[in-house]
Write an enzyme that holds these catalytic residues in place. Structure first.
Site, PDB file in Angstrom:
ATOM      1  CE  LYS A 198      -6.658   9.618  -4.007  1.00  0.00           C
ATOM      2  NZ  LYS A 198      -7.321  10.454  -5.021  1.00  0.00           N
ATOM      3  CE  LYS A 251      -4.346   7.580  -6.355  1.00  0.00           C
ATOM      4  NZ  LYS A 251      -5.097   8.653  -6.921  1.00  0.00           N
TER       5      LYS A 251
END
Ligand code: PBG
Length: 326
Positions: A198, A251
């Protein structure tokens, strides 16, 4: 005119039937997870300004919405809570308090929609007065000291009926610690979808509006990854794999399609990608201005994420996609 072209790729594009035969990647509602927001109150359906078509629901209107969503064939949602400031504190105690909005909502949803897979978020930010994902002391975000809070949160969510837990704080040792806590309480069947890779991204802005969860100071760069890195993604994914993750997530999705591809080539677990709030907002804004065909841009975007190697896509477009297919 004696020139001959024996290999003509256009033959495989000449009709819709032949194009369908030659199509390499497919996209189905089965691949999608629909992120949704819950807020206190009743009768609430408040649109997130920066995410047209996405609402903060109170439990009653959320249940109505879930009837529609499940009827459309969506099989998994990821629920996020919006808490008012007075519920937040330094230790995110609200996150595992018996009777809190989020846990009660999970229980009711599981009860009313037993076949729906329920994904949750395991991080401090929606409950933290500092707006950070971890415990803050003297301006530092602490790693190990946050673990006990996360384990309590994780076990409470499992007890409330969560099927898939999403540790999303991007700090160290999360997956293994949470796995152990779950197993010790008998929740060996509860899955973990780790936010393995992420990035510290500008594309989370609308989500933080939705939850009023922006950091009160500084940024998240000491825990979320540097957008310039991909080799480091392999280290993160390998650790989560070793620690027992069932799914590995990347992400955001669009600026990181190469990262999705790299993970898919290196790990045999299902890869998920989070098509985040800012990615949704960009397409919506352009479509509302008449600058893009919103439906086509959505389909092309989702397909690109699948083509890069994500089996699963978490996307605010899930319902719209399902409606288009219906
Ligand atoms: C935080 C969390 C965030 C998102 C999901 N979980 C925001 C952040 O890291 O600041 C973002 C999702 C989105 O932008 O759609 N634990």
């Amino acid at each position: 005119m004696s020139y001959s072209i024996p290999r003509r790729p256009r033959r495989n594009r000449q009709s819709s039937a032949i194009r369908a035969l030659a199509q390499e990647t497919t996209l189905s509602v089965n691949d999608l997870i629909y992120p949704m927001f819950i807020v206190e109150g009743s009768g609430v359906r408040s649109e997130v300004k920066s995410m047209p078509g996405i609402y903060r629901h109170s439990l009653d209107t959320l249940l109505e919405e879930l009837k529609e969503v499940t009827d459309l064939g969506i099989k998994c949602i990821d629920l996020f809570p919006n808490y008012s400031e007075d519920k937040k504190d330094k230790y995110a105690t609200e996150s595992y308090r018996e009777g809190t909005l989020y846990l009660d909502a999970l229980k009711t949803i599981k009860d009313k929609f037993p076949d729906l897979a329920l994904m949750t978020d395991v991080a401090m930010d929606p409950y933290s007065s500092d707006g950070h994902d971890g415990l803050v002391e003297n301006g530092k975000i602490l790693n190990d000291e946050t673990l006990d809070i996360l384990a309590k949160m994780a076990v409470a969510q499992a007890r409330a009926g969560a099927d898939i837990l999403g540790p999303s704080d991007m700090m160290d040792g999360r997956v293994g610690f949470i796995r152990e806590a779950l197993d010790a309480e008998g929740f060996t069947d509860v899955s973990i979808m780790s936010y393995s890779v992420k990035y510290a991204s500008a594309f989370y802005g609308p989500f933080r509006d939705a939850l009023d969860s922006a950091p009160r100071f500084g940024d998240k760069k000491t825990y979320q990854m540097n957008p310039a890195n991909v080799r480091e993604a392999l280290i993160e994914a390998e650790l989560d794999y070793q620690e027992g993750a069932d799914f590995l997530m990347v992400k955001p999705a669009l600026a990181y399609l190469d990262v999705i591809k790299t993970l898919n080539q290196n790990f045999d677990l299902p890869i998920a990608a989070y098509n985040v709030s800012g990615e949704y907002a960009m397409i919506k804004a352009a479509a509302q201005n008449g600058w893009l065909d919103g439906d086509r841009a959505m389909l092309e975007t989702l397909m690109s994420i699948r083509r890069a190697g994500a089996k699963i896509i978490l996307t605010y477009f899930a319902k719209e996609f399902a409606l288009l297919q219906a």
